[in-house]
Each structure stands twice: as structure tokens, then as C-alpha cells.
Design a protein around this motif. Sequence first.
Motif, PDB file in Angstrom:
ATOM      1  N   TYR A  30       0.833  -1.205   0.000  1.00 30.87           N
ATOM      2  CA  TYR A  30       0.000   0.000   0.000  1.00 30.87           C
ATOM      3  C   TYR A  30       0.870   1.257   0.000  1.00 30.87           C
ATOM      4  O   TYR A  30       0.632   2.200  -0.761  1.00 30.87           O
ATOM      5  N   SER A  34       1.470   3.963  -3.109  1.00 27.98           N
ATOM      6  CA  SER A  34       1.176   5.365  -2.852  1.00 27.98           C
ATOM      7  C   SER A  34       2.356   6.256  -3.248  1.00 27.98           C
ATOM      8  O   SER A  34       2.191   7.274  -3.925  1.00 27.98           O
ATOM      9  N   ASN A 126       2.184  13.415   1.290  1.00 29.41           N
ATOM     10  CA  ASN A 126       1.616  12.081   1.081  1.00 29.41           C
ATOM     11  C   ASN A 126       1.716  11.242   2.355  1.00 29.41           C
ATOM     12  O   ASN A 126       0.769  10.529   2.703  1.00 29.41           O
ATOM     13  N   SER A 130      -1.576   9.695   3.970  1.00 23.59           N
ATOM     14  CA  SER A 130      -1.824   8.261   3.821  1.00 23.59           C
ATOM     15  C   SER A 130      -1.708   7.502   5.139  1.00 23.59           C
ATOM     16  O   SER A 130      -2.188   6.384   5.261  1.00 23.59           O
TER      17      SER A 130
END
Length: 150
Positions: A30, A34, A126, A130
Amino acid sequence: MGKIEDAIQQKEFKDPYNKLVVNLLYTHSYMVTSQSSLFKPHDLSPEQYNVLRILRGQNGTPTTVSSIQDRMLNKMSNASRLVDKLKLKDLVKREECPSDRRQVDVLITEKGLELLGQLEVLVEENNRNSLHLSLVEVNTLNDLLDKLRG
């Protein structure tokens, strides 16, 4: 993202240890996905980004490919191939080591430093977006992951 059971459509795990390993592997994927989306417009892979960060940390002091390899996050990466690709993009330069002609010194270029500067803002943003954790949870998880690796 939610619970790992929902993400991989599995109702139960053999034991909590198995669940943790699957959860860590899934979460790694994941996170890589990303970050990869941030690097793709710059024709960069996460591994190449890692090499650039290692070289920037050298503060202008050349280093060897084997030293880069030792510091890579993904130990399966081929540092020599990554450096070659970065050299083609003028993000690093390779020079023969004056004290050992069999060795090659690697140095980040100004263009590489500029690209890192642009990407750093995106990566930090990010990371915050995230990771659905508070600062306390982030620190706790960091401590637990350090403990996990012994």
C-alpha cells in the motif's frame, strides 16, 4: 483502507502472528504504491528515489555503489543498475576512484538535488495524508516496528 480482513477478503487468520505478517506485507505494498504514484511523473522509481536520498545524505562526499547497496531500504535492489539509470537522467555522476581504480565513486548532481527538493514536499504531504494515525500513534508504531526487528 480499513481492516486487513476486508482488504484481502479473508474472514480469519490462523493466528495473530500470521495476521500481523500478512498485514505488514499488505501495508508495505500500500505504501509503495502510494509513493510510486508520486515518482512516476518524474520517471523515477521508489528505489531510485532511495538512492538519491542516500547520496544527498553524503553532503557532497562521493560514495561507492556497494556503500549505497548497504544502505538501501530494499536490499534486493541492484544499486549498480539504479545508479546507471540515474546517470542517464543526469541525476548522479560516476567517477573512477582516485585511490582505487577498480572502485567507482558516485555523487548526486545539482539536477538530482533539485528533483529531491521538489519531491520531498510531495512525499511529506503524502506521508501525512496516507498514514491515518496521530503523532502519538506514529511514534508508538515506530517504536514497535524497531522492537519487532530486534
